[in-house]
Write a protein that holds these residues in place. Structure first.
Motif, PDB file in Angstrom:
ATOM      1  N   THR A   1       0.859  -1.189   0.000  1.00 37.61           N
ATOM      2  CA  THR A   1       0.000   0.000   0.000  1.00 37.61           C
ATOM      3  C   THR A   1       0.890   1.232   0.000  1.00 37.61           C
ATOM      4  O   THR A   1       1.875   1.294   0.736  1.00 37.61           O
ATOM      5  N   PHE A   2       0.554   2.203  -0.841  1.00 34.87           N
ATOM      6  CA  PHE A   2       1.339   3.433  -0.894  1.00 34.87           C
ATOM      7  C   PHE A   2       0.393   4.616  -1.031  1.00 34.87           C
ATOM      8  O   PHE A   2      -0.841   4.452  -1.076  1.00 34.87           O
ATOM      9  N   ASP A   3       0.960   5.811  -1.131  1.00 36.52           N
ATOM     10  CA  ASP A   3       0.148   7.020  -0.985  1.00 36.52           C
ATOM     11  C   ASP A   3      -0.612   7.428  -2.239  1.00 36.52           C
ATOM     12  O   ASP A   3      -1.840   7.578  -2.204  1.00 36.52           O
ATOM     13  N   ILE A   4       0.100   7.652  -3.324  1.00 37.81           N
ATOM     14  CA  ILE A   4      -0.519   8.256  -4.512  1.00 37.81           C
ATOM     15  C   ILE A   4      -0.192   7.428  -5.754  1.00 37.81           C
ATOM     16  O   ILE A   4       0.960   7.086  -6.002  1.00 37.81           O
ATOM     17  N   HIS A   5      -1.225   7.118  -6.514  1.00 37.09           N
ATOM     18  CA  HIS A   5      -1.055   6.482  -7.822  1.00 37.09           C
ATOM     19  C   HIS A   5      -1.679   7.420  -8.852  1.00 37.09           C
ATOM     20  O   HIS A   5      -2.716   8.012  -8.612  1.00 37.09           O
ATOM     21  N   GLY A   6      -1.016   7.552  -9.987  1.00 41.96           N
ATOM     22  CA  GLY A   6      -1.557   8.473 -10.980  1.00 41.96           C
ATOM     23  C   GLY A   6      -1.217   8.107 -12.393  1.00 41.96           C
ATOM     24  O   GLY A   6      -0.503   7.147 -12.683  1.00 41.96           O
ATOM     25  N   GLY A   7      -1.734   8.932 -13.278  1.00 39.61           N
ATOM     26  CA  GLY A   7      -1.532   8.770 -14.713  1.00 39.61           C
ATOM     27  C   GLY A   7      -2.552   9.605 -15.444  1.00 39.61           C
ATOM     28  O   GLY A   7      -3.278  10.406 -14.846  1.00 39.61           O
ATOM     29  N   GLY A   8      -2.643   9.402 -16.736  1.00 42.13           N
ATOM     30  CA  GLY A   8      -3.634  10.117 -17.521  1.00 42.13           C
ATOM     31  C   GLY A   8      -5.033   9.572 -17.272  1.00 42.13           C
ATOM     32  O   GLY A   8      -5.205   8.405 -16.891  1.00 42.13           O
ATOM     33  N   ARG A   9      -6.038  10.425 -17.515  1.00 44.80           N
ATOM     34  CA  ARG A   9      -7.422  10.009 -17.296  1.00 44.80           C
ATOM     35  C   ARG A   9      -7.799   8.811 -18.169  1.00 44.80           C
ATOM     36  O   ARG A   9      -8.676   8.014 -17.803  1.00 44.80           O
TER      37      ARG A   9
ATOM     38  N   LEU B   1      -4.728  10.201  -8.574  1.00 52.14           N
ATOM     39  CA  LEU B   1      -4.725  11.498  -9.248  1.00 52.14           C
ATOM     40  C   LEU B   1      -4.584  11.266 -10.754  1.00 52.14           C
ATOM     41  O   LEU B   1      -3.669  10.551 -11.182  1.00 52.14           O
ATOM     42  N   HIS B   2      -5.477  11.858 -11.520  1.00 54.94           N
ATOM     43  CA  HIS B   2      -5.460  11.651 -12.963  1.00 54.94           C
ATOM     44  C   HIS B   2      -5.427  12.972 -13.711  1.00 54.94           C
ATOM     45  O   HIS B   2      -6.238  13.864 -13.455  1.00 54.94           O
TER      46      HIS B   2
ATOM     47  N   ASN C   1      -2.872  25.498 -16.792  1.00 52.05           N
ATOM     48  CA  ASN C   1      -4.097  24.707 -16.655  1.00 52.05           C
ATOM     49  C   ASN C   1      -3.988  23.826 -15.410  1.00 52.05           C
ATOM     50  O   ASN C   1      -2.900  23.428 -15.024  1.00 52.05           O
ATOM     51  N   HIS C   2      -5.115  23.504 -14.803  1.00 49.17           N
ATOM     52  CA  HIS C   2      -5.097  22.545 -13.701  1.00 49.17           C
ATOM     53  C   HIS C   2      -4.783  21.162 -14.253  1.00 49.17           C
ATOM     54  O   HIS C   2      -5.175  20.825 -15.380  1.00 49.17           O
ATOM     55  N   TYR C   3      -4.078  20.350 -13.484  1.00 54.07           N
ATOM     56  CA  TYR C   3      -3.642  19.052 -13.989  1.00 54.07           C
ATOM     57  C   TYR C   3      -4.805  18.157 -14.392  1.00 54.07           C
ATOM     58  O   TYR C   3      -4.657  17.266 -15.242  1.00 54.07           O
ATOM     59  N   THR C   4      -5.992  18.370 -13.840  1.00 58.22           N
ATOM     60  CA  THR C   4      -7.147  17.539 -14.188  1.00 58.22           C
ATOM     61  C   THR C   4      -7.856  18.006 -15.453  1.00 58.22           C
ATOM     62  O   THR C   4      -8.754  17.317 -15.949  1.00 58.22           O
ATOM     63  N   SER C   5      -7.460  19.172 -15.974  1.00 58.91           N
ATOM     64  CA  SER C   5      -8.170  19.759 -17.121  1.00 58.91           C
ATOM     65  C   SER C   5      -7.760  19.093 -18.426  1.00 58.91           C
ATOM     66  O   SER C   5      -6.612  18.682 -18.604  1.00 58.91           O
TER      67      SER C   5
ATOM     68  N   ASP D   1      -4.160  23.442  -2.419  1.00 63.08           N
ATOM     69  CA  ASP D   1      -5.516  23.112  -2.848  1.00 63.08           C
ATOM     70  C   ASP D   1      -5.460  22.298  -4.130  1.00 63.08           C
ATOM     71  O   ASP D   1      -5.727  22.789  -5.220  1.00 63.08           O
ATOM     72  N   ASP D   2      -5.061  21.037  -4.007  1.00 62.89           N
ATOM     73  CA  ASP D   2      -5.020  20.107  -5.138  1.00 62.89           C
ATOM     74  C   ASP D   2      -4.128  20.618  -6.262  1.00 62.89           C
ATOM     75  O   ASP D   2      -4.479  20.522  -7.432  1.00 62.89           O
ATOM     76  N   PHE D   3      -2.977  21.185  -5.887  1.00 62.12           N
ATOM     77  CA  PHE D   3      -1.993  21.663  -6.860  1.00 62.12           C
ATOM     78  C   PHE D   3      -2.643  22.593  -7.890  1.00 62.12           C
ATOM     79  O   PHE D   3      -2.573  22.359  -9.106  1.00 62.12           O
ATOM     80  N   ASN D   4      -3.257  23.648  -7.394  1.00 62.56           N
ATOM     81  CA  ASN D   4      -3.968  24.587  -8.266  1.00 62.56           C
ATOM     82  C   ASN D   4      -2.964  25.527  -8.932  1.00 62.56           C
ATOM     83  O   ASN D   4      -2.810  26.690  -8.559  1.00 62.56           O
ATOM     84  N   THR D   5      -2.281  25.010  -9.951  1.00 59.85           N
ATOM     85  CA  THR D   5      -1.247  25.801 -10.620  1.00 59.85           C
ATOM     86  C   THR D   5      -1.798  27.028 -11.357  1.00 59.85           C
ATOM     87  O   THR D   5      -1.090  28.040 -11.423  1.00 59.85           O
ATOM     88  N   PRO D   6      -3.014  27.009 -11.936  1.00 56.38           N
ATOM     89  CA  PRO D   6      -3.505  28.250 -12.554  1.00 56.38           C
ATOM     90  C   PRO D   6      -3.598  29.394 -11.546  1.00 56.38           C
ATOM     91  O   PRO D   6      -3.212  30.527 -11.861  1.00 56.38           O
ATOM     92  N   MET D   7      -4.074  29.108 -10.339  1.00 52.03           N
ATOM     93  CA  MET D   7      -4.165  30.139  -9.310  1.00 52.03           C
ATOM     94  C   MET D   7      -2.765  30.543  -8.833  1.00 52.03           C
ATOM     95  O   MET D   7      -2.493  31.733  -8.609  1.00 52.03           O
ATOM     96  N   ALA D   8      -1.877  29.577  -8.693  1.00 48.37           N
ATOM     97  CA  ALA D   8      -0.509  29.880  -8.269  1.00 48.37           C
ATOM     98  C   ALA D   8       0.192  30.768  -9.289  1.00 48.37           C
ATOM     99  O   ALA D   8       0.883  31.727  -8.931  1.00 48.37           O
ATOM    100  N   MET D   9      -0.007  30.485 -10.572  1.00 50.12           N
ATOM    101  CA  MET D   9       0.632  31.289 -11.605  1.00 50.12           C
ATOM    102  C   MET D   9      -0.020  32.661 -11.724  1.00 50.12           C
ATOM    103  O   MET D   9       0.645  33.646 -12.068  1.00 50.12           O
ATOM    104  N   ALA D  10      -1.303  32.741 -11.429  1.00 53.71           N
ATOM    105  CA  ALA D  10      -1.949  34.059 -11.385  1.00 53.71           C
ATOM    106  C   ALA D  10      -1.340  34.912 -10.275  1.00 53.71           C
ATOM    107  O   ALA D  10      -1.158  36.127 -10.437  1.00 53.71           O
TER     108      ALA D  10
END
Length: 480
Positions: free
Chosen positions: A223-231, A258-259, A299-303, A359-368
């Motif tokens: 068991t580990f923390d985060i698994h991800g990839g493309g949607r 996280l996708h 863009n947000h990573y989920t977009s 907040d869920d790696f909100n890069t658009p807000m961070a870059m703003a």
């Protein structure tokens, strides 16, 4: 540690408070590329997003163990190698070298571990045997091994589909290989040289899904923390990973899923048949690597994201503005006063950046927020404030940018590089431009205002502005 981080978990479809299994240590697995051809910017999308996540978590003080695998045995690899008349091993060795070159060119750090499927064959065979022994898988007369989907009662929980909606509803005809049409392959009978191995079920190779389950367990634990990839991997790949891993290990597989979204080019899916696939090396011939990172992170990573040349040009323009701002801050030399309001403002911007990233790696807000800092910095420059304070502002800007992988070059180097690049796109060199400026000065000296205006107008149409002063004429790019 930083403030509390919240992640949108694809498994629960909710934004959740993130709590790592081990205090101070986060384990991440992200599915990597299948190496049958060179990487394109779609492959870079996921790599950049997870590189950003890893960097920010490290910025927060966590130790991060990050695994990004290579799938180096697959139908596409075998078929592609046959077309080229080379062995599958030769093809994957070449493509992995090319992939590593591409990621390094994009300033994407190596993962902590970058395993190849072919390096985990014993672990894959062991996990398959555990599934057979537990009654979750079966061998066919042909020598294939399949997972029994109907044995996993919560199958479909990641994709939010019920098994009865996924199952065909009918059994295969007698004598068919699979018991149920939705059962998926764990091991495939195969004798391809350099792409097959001996196993208890005969010579063959792994199915696609079992690979990541075995490598994740091998490097991160059951068991580990985060698994991800493309949607696009949610079903069937990640759904099947969960099923086989939880059946074999008798525990939760990954706690947070996280996708990232999907990428299109001018609103069309990238496809060789459409001729719109952009290989990473082809992209880098025309654009700086930070242009691609900037384009993704706005863009947000989920977009879902759509790219075009216009998007890249706009991102380059924004980068140019940011680097010019940093250059201005670095060059500050005044020793004027600094108000408490200004000191509080930069702290406020820094806090706003952190809140966005938590907040869920909100890069658009961070870059703003970084845009706000840049605009505010340019306003401050007119006040002739303390150079020490402005350098502090630059330091904050760079520190936040570092977590995104942006603004880490010398402003002078970046600006000069792009001036040269843009002049080249206009079929000009700086030497040609200076010659035109001298021609204009000659016309001005002889009061030939029409010729002087013609040269200025022609350059302005190309996006080059001229500024006259007592020290002579300087130029700048007005379209960046």
């Amino acid at each position: 540690m930083a403030k509390q981080i919240y992640l949108r978990n694809s498994l629960t479809r909710k934004k959740e408070k993130f709590q790592p299994l081990q205090e101070g240590h986060i384990k991440i697995y992200a599915c990597g590329v299948t190496v049958y051809d060179e990487c394109h910017i779609g492959h870079a999308m996921q790599a950049i997003f997870f590189d950003m996540m890893r960097s920010y978590l490290e910025h927060c003080g966590y130790q991060v163990t990050y695994v990004r695998n290579y799938t180096d045995v697959d139908d596409k690899i075998i078929n592609r190698a046959a077309q080229l008349g080379i062995s599958p091993r030769k093809l994957v060795d070449d493509m992995i070298s090319a992939s590593r070159r591409d990621m390094q060119s994009l300033k994407i750090r190596d993962a902590t571990f970058e395993p190849r499927v072919t390096e985990a064959i014993p672990e894959i065979i062991s996990m398959i045997q555990e599934l057979i022994d537990g009654g979750f898988a079966y061998r066919t007369d042909k020598g294939d091994v399949y997972y029994k989907v109907n044995m996993k009662k919560d199958y479909g929980k990641l994709s939010n589909r019920k098994p009865e909606e996924l199952l065909s509803g009918t059994r295969e005809l007698a004598g068919a290989e699979k018991v149920d049409s939705l059962d998926f392959a764990l091991w495939k009978n195969d004798n391809t040289p350099d792409a097959s191995w001996e196993s208890p079920w005969g010579r063959g190779r792994p199915g696609w899904h079992i690979e990541c389950s075995a490598m994740a367990k091998m490097l991160l634990g059951k068991t580990f923390d985060i698994h991800g990839g493309g949607r696009d991997l949610i079903f069937p790949h990640h759904e099947n990973e969960i099923a086989q891993s939880e059946s074999a290990n008798h525990c939760e597989f990954a706690r947070y899923w996280l996708h990232s979204g999907l990428l299109t080019i001018k609103h069309q899916k990238m496809s060789k048949s459409l001729g719109n696939t952009i290989n990473i090396q082809a992209f880098l011939k025309n654009w700086h690597p930070e242009v691609l990172r900037f384009a993704f992170l706005q863009n947000h990573y989920t977009s879902n994201i759509d790219f075009s040349e216009d998007v890249f040009a706009l991102c380059r323009k924004r980068l140019f503005y940011f680097y010019k701002t940093l250059g201005m801050l670095d060059a500050a030399s005044d020793e004027g006063p600094v108000s408490a309001k200004d000191e509080q403002q930069i702290l406020s911007w820094a806090e706003e950046f952190e809140s966005a990233m938590c907040d869920d790696f909100n890069t658009p807000m961070a870059m703003a927020t970084l845009s706000n800092i840049a605009r505010w910095s340019n306003q401050l420059s007119a006040k002739k404030l303390s150079s020490q304070f402005l350098k502090t502002v630059a330091s904050v800007f760079r520190e936040k940018g570092r977590t995104l992988g942006l603004f880490q070059e010398s402003p002078l180097d970046f600006i000069n590089l792009h001036k040269t690049k843009i002049l080249s796109e206009l079929d000009l060199t700086e030497q040609n431009l200076l010659a035109l400026i001298q021609e204009r000065q000659t016309a001005r000296d002889s009061k030939n205002w029409a010729e002087s205006d013609r040269i200025r107008t022609n350059l302005a149409e190309k996006g080059i502005s001229l500024q006259d002063s007592s020290n002579g004429t300087s130029w700048s790019l007005s379209n960046v």
